[in-house]
Design an enzyme around this catalytic site. Structure first.
Site, PDB file in Angstrom:
ATOM      1  N   CYS A   1      11.116 -29.030  16.028  1.00  0.00           N
ATOM      2  CA  CYS A   1      11.772 -27.867  15.425  1.00  0.00           C
ATOM      3  C   CYS A   1      12.590 -28.332  14.226  1.00  0.00           C
ATOM      4  O   CYS A   1      13.459 -29.198  14.355  1.00  0.00           O
ATOM      5  CB  CYS A   1      12.665 -27.180  16.461  1.00  0.00           C
ATOM      6  SG  CYS A   1      13.743 -25.939  15.723  1.00  0.00           S
TER       7      CYS A   1
ATOM      8  N   CYS B   1      16.433 -27.876  14.647  1.00  0.00           N
ATOM      9  CA  CYS B   1      16.984 -28.859  15.599  1.00  0.00           C
ATOM     10  C   CYS B   1      17.117 -30.211  14.906  1.00  0.00           C
ATOM     11  O   CYS B   1      18.129 -30.899  15.062  1.00  0.00           O
ATOM     12  CB  CYS B   1      16.085 -28.996  16.823  1.00  0.00           C
ATOM     13  SG  CYS B   1      16.278 -27.679  18.042  1.00  0.00           S
TER      14      CYS B   1
ATOM     15  N   HIS C   1      18.836 -24.889  20.817  1.00  0.00           N
ATOM     16  CA  HIS C   1      17.625 -24.210  20.354  1.00  0.00           C
ATOM     17  C   HIS C   1      17.488 -22.851  21.025  1.00  0.00           C
ATOM     18  O   HIS C   1      17.267 -22.759  22.221  1.00  0.00           O
ATOM     19  CB  HIS C   1      16.377 -25.060  20.635  1.00  0.00           C
ATOM     20  CG  HIS C   1      15.129 -24.421  20.107  1.00  0.00           C
ATOM     21  ND1 HIS C   1      14.690 -24.612  18.812  1.00  0.00           N
ATOM     22  CD2 HIS C   1      14.255 -23.560  20.673  1.00  0.00           C
ATOM     23  CE1 HIS C   1      13.604 -23.891  18.610  1.00  0.00           C
ATOM     24  NE2 HIS C   1      13.309 -23.245  19.731  1.00  0.00           N
TER      25      HIS C   1
ATOM     26  N   ASN D   1      16.575 -12.651  10.145  1.00  0.00           N
ATOM     27  CA  ASN D   1      15.169 -12.273  10.214  1.00  0.00           C
ATOM     28  C   ASN D   1      14.676 -12.615  11.612  1.00  0.00           C
ATOM     29  O   ASN D   1      14.793 -13.757  12.054  1.00  0.00           O
ATOM     30  CB  ASN D   1      14.365 -13.027   9.156  1.00  0.00           C
ATOM     31  CG  ASN D   1      14.804 -12.673   7.745  1.00  0.00           C
ATOM     32  OD1 ASN D   1      15.180 -11.534   7.466  1.00  0.00           O
ATOM     33  ND2 ASN D   1      14.768 -13.639   6.841  1.00  0.00           N
TER      34      ASN D   1
ATOM     35  N   THR E   1      10.615 -17.232   9.457  1.00  0.00           N
ATOM     36  CA  THR E   1       9.654 -18.313   9.208  1.00  0.00           C
ATOM     37  C   THR E   1      10.018 -19.597   9.951  1.00  0.00           C
ATOM     38  O   THR E   1       9.164 -20.464  10.131  1.00  0.00           O
ATOM     39  CB  THR E   1       9.533 -18.630   7.705  1.00  0.00           C
ATOM     40  OG1 THR E   1      10.809 -19.022   7.201  1.00  0.00           O
ATOM     41  CG2 THR E   1       9.028 -17.419   6.920  1.00  0.00           C
TER      42      THR E   1
ATOM     43  N   HIS F   1      13.970 -20.934  14.984  1.00  0.00           N
ATOM     44  CA  HIS F   1      15.237 -21.381  15.574  1.00  0.00           C
ATOM     45  C   HIS F   1      16.272 -20.444  14.957  1.00  0.00           C
ATOM     46  O   HIS F   1      16.431 -20.427  13.728  1.00  0.00           O
ATOM     47  CB  HIS F   1      15.488 -22.854  15.214  1.00  0.00           C
ATOM     48  CG  HIS F   1      16.768 -23.435  15.730  1.00  0.00           C
ATOM     49  ND1 HIS F   1      16.831 -24.671  16.359  1.00  0.00           N
ATOM     50  CD2 HIS F   1      18.041 -22.976  15.695  1.00  0.00           C
ATOM     51  CE1 HIS F   1      18.091 -24.937  16.687  1.00  0.00           C
ATOM     52  NE2 HIS F   1      18.849 -23.915  16.288  1.00  0.00           N
TER      53      HIS F   1
ATOM     54  N   HIS G   1      18.917 -18.283  13.182  1.00  0.00           N
ATOM     55  CA  HIS G   1      19.840 -18.639  12.092  1.00  0.00           C
ATOM     56  C   HIS G   1      20.266 -17.373  11.380  1.00  0.00           C
ATOM     57  O   HIS G   1      19.547 -16.374  11.368  1.00  0.00           O
ATOM     58  CB  HIS G   1      19.184 -19.608  11.110  1.00  0.00           C
ATOM     59  CG  HIS G   1      17.853 -19.158  10.602  1.00  0.00           C
ATOM     60  ND1 HIS G   1      16.692 -19.289  11.343  1.00  0.00           N
ATOM     61  CD2 HIS G   1      17.491 -18.543   9.456  1.00  0.00           C
ATOM     62  CE1 HIS G   1      15.683 -18.793  10.662  1.00  0.00           C
ATOM     63  NE2 HIS G   1      16.131 -18.320   9.513  1.00  0.00           N
TER      64      HIS G   1
HETATM   65  P1  5GP Z   1      13.712 -17.288   7.770  1.00  0.00           P
HETATM   66  O1  5GP Z   1      12.588 -16.950   6.827  1.00  0.00           O
HETATM   67  O2  5GP Z   1      13.188 -17.917   9.046  1.00  0.00           O
HETATM   68  O3  5GP Z   1      14.688 -16.190   7.998  1.00  0.00           O
HETATM   69  O4  5GP Z   1      14.575 -18.373   6.997  1.00  0.00           O
HETATM   70  C1  5GP Z   1      14.265 -19.716   6.935  1.00  0.00           C
HETATM   71  C2  5GP Z   1      15.023 -20.260   5.755  1.00  0.00           C
HETATM   72  O5  5GP Z   1      15.047 -21.659   5.868  1.00  0.00           O
HETATM   73  C3  5GP Z   1      14.363 -19.940   4.402  1.00  0.00           C
HETATM   74  O6  5GP Z   1      15.283 -19.221   3.591  1.00  0.00           O
HETATM   75  C4  5GP Z   1      14.027 -21.306   3.841  1.00  0.00           C
HETATM   76  O7  5GP Z   1      14.219 -21.390   2.447  1.00  0.00           O
HETATM   77  C5  5GP Z   1      14.948 -22.229   4.609  1.00  0.00           C
HETATM   78  N1  5GP Z   1      14.409 -23.559   4.797  1.00  0.00           N
HETATM   79  C6  5GP Z   1      13.146 -23.885   5.207  1.00  0.00           C
HETATM   80  N2  5GP Z   1      13.019 -25.217   5.307  1.00  0.00           N
HETATM   81  C7  5GP Z   1      14.236 -25.743   4.957  1.00  0.00           C
HETATM   82  C8  5GP Z   1      14.727 -27.086   4.876  1.00  0.00           C
HETATM   83  O8  5GP Z   1      14.026 -28.066   5.137  1.00  0.00           O
HETATM   84  N3  5GP Z   1      16.011 -27.245   4.486  1.00  0.00           N
HETATM   85  C9  5GP Z   1      16.822 -26.174   4.185  1.00  0.00           C
HETATM   86  N4  5GP Z   1      18.065 -26.460   3.792  1.00  0.00           N
HETATM   87  N5  5GP Z   1      16.390 -24.902   4.263  1.00  0.00           N
HETATM   88  C10 5GP Z   1      15.115 -24.692   4.645  1.00  0.00           C
HETATM   89 ZN    ZN Z   2      15.324 -25.737  17.279  1.00  0.00          ZN
END
Ligand code: 5GP
Ligand code: ZN
Length: 112
Positions: free
Chosen positions: A3, A6, A45, A85, A93, A96, A98
């Site tokens: 993950c 994580c 997690h 989201n 995406t 985990h 957030h």
């Molecule tokens: P979700 O689309 O799941 O709501 O948000 C995931 C967020 O994680 C996205 O805004 C993406 O830019 C961010 N993200 C994805 N991979 C990484 C990473 O390796 N480091 C950081 N700092 N952010 C990430």
């Molecule tokens: Zn996780």
């Protein structure tokens, strides 16, 4: 467990960390959608908001107490947006849980 968040929480993968305590890490989003865009991530997690239970009440409350504190520390003065989201239709995406905090620009509504 394989993950991404994580691994970031455990410092196996580096991030631009802005806060850490017993329960969460907060770090800048790698693909910012606003001049200030950071994520608050629990150290435990939990897959998504859909998976939280009453046992997580203190954690969720901690996160929402932290949000205005961090927003203030990062100089967000004119309001901000908090986003979770959840699941495929919610645009999640990383599986985990957030919370995004976005600021320093005017946000659009509806989000699309
Ligand atoms: P979700 O689309 O799941 O709501 O948000 C995931 C967020 O994680 C996205 O805004 C993406 O830019 C961010 N993200 C994805 N991979 C990484 C990473 O390796 N480091 C950081 N700092 N952010 C990430
Ligand atoms: Zn996780």
């Amino acid at each position: 467990m394989d993950c991404l968040f994580c691994k970031i929480a455990e410092k196996e993968i580096p991030s631009d960390l802005i806060h850490e305590d017993e329960f969460v890490v907060a770090f800048k989003d790698i693909n910012p959608q606003a001049p200030v865009h950071f994520l608050i991530v629990p150290k435990i997690h939990i897959k998504s908001l859909d998976q939280i239970s009453k046992e997580d009440n203190a954690l969720i409350s901690h996160i929402f107490n932290l949000i205005p504190k961090l927003a203030n520390e990062l100089g967000i003065e004119n309001g901000y947006r908090v986003v979770n989201n959840c699941g495929p239709d919610g645009g999640q995406t990383v599986d985990h849980i957030h919370f995004h905090v976005l600021g320093k620009r005017e946000m659009l509504w509806p989000p699309g």
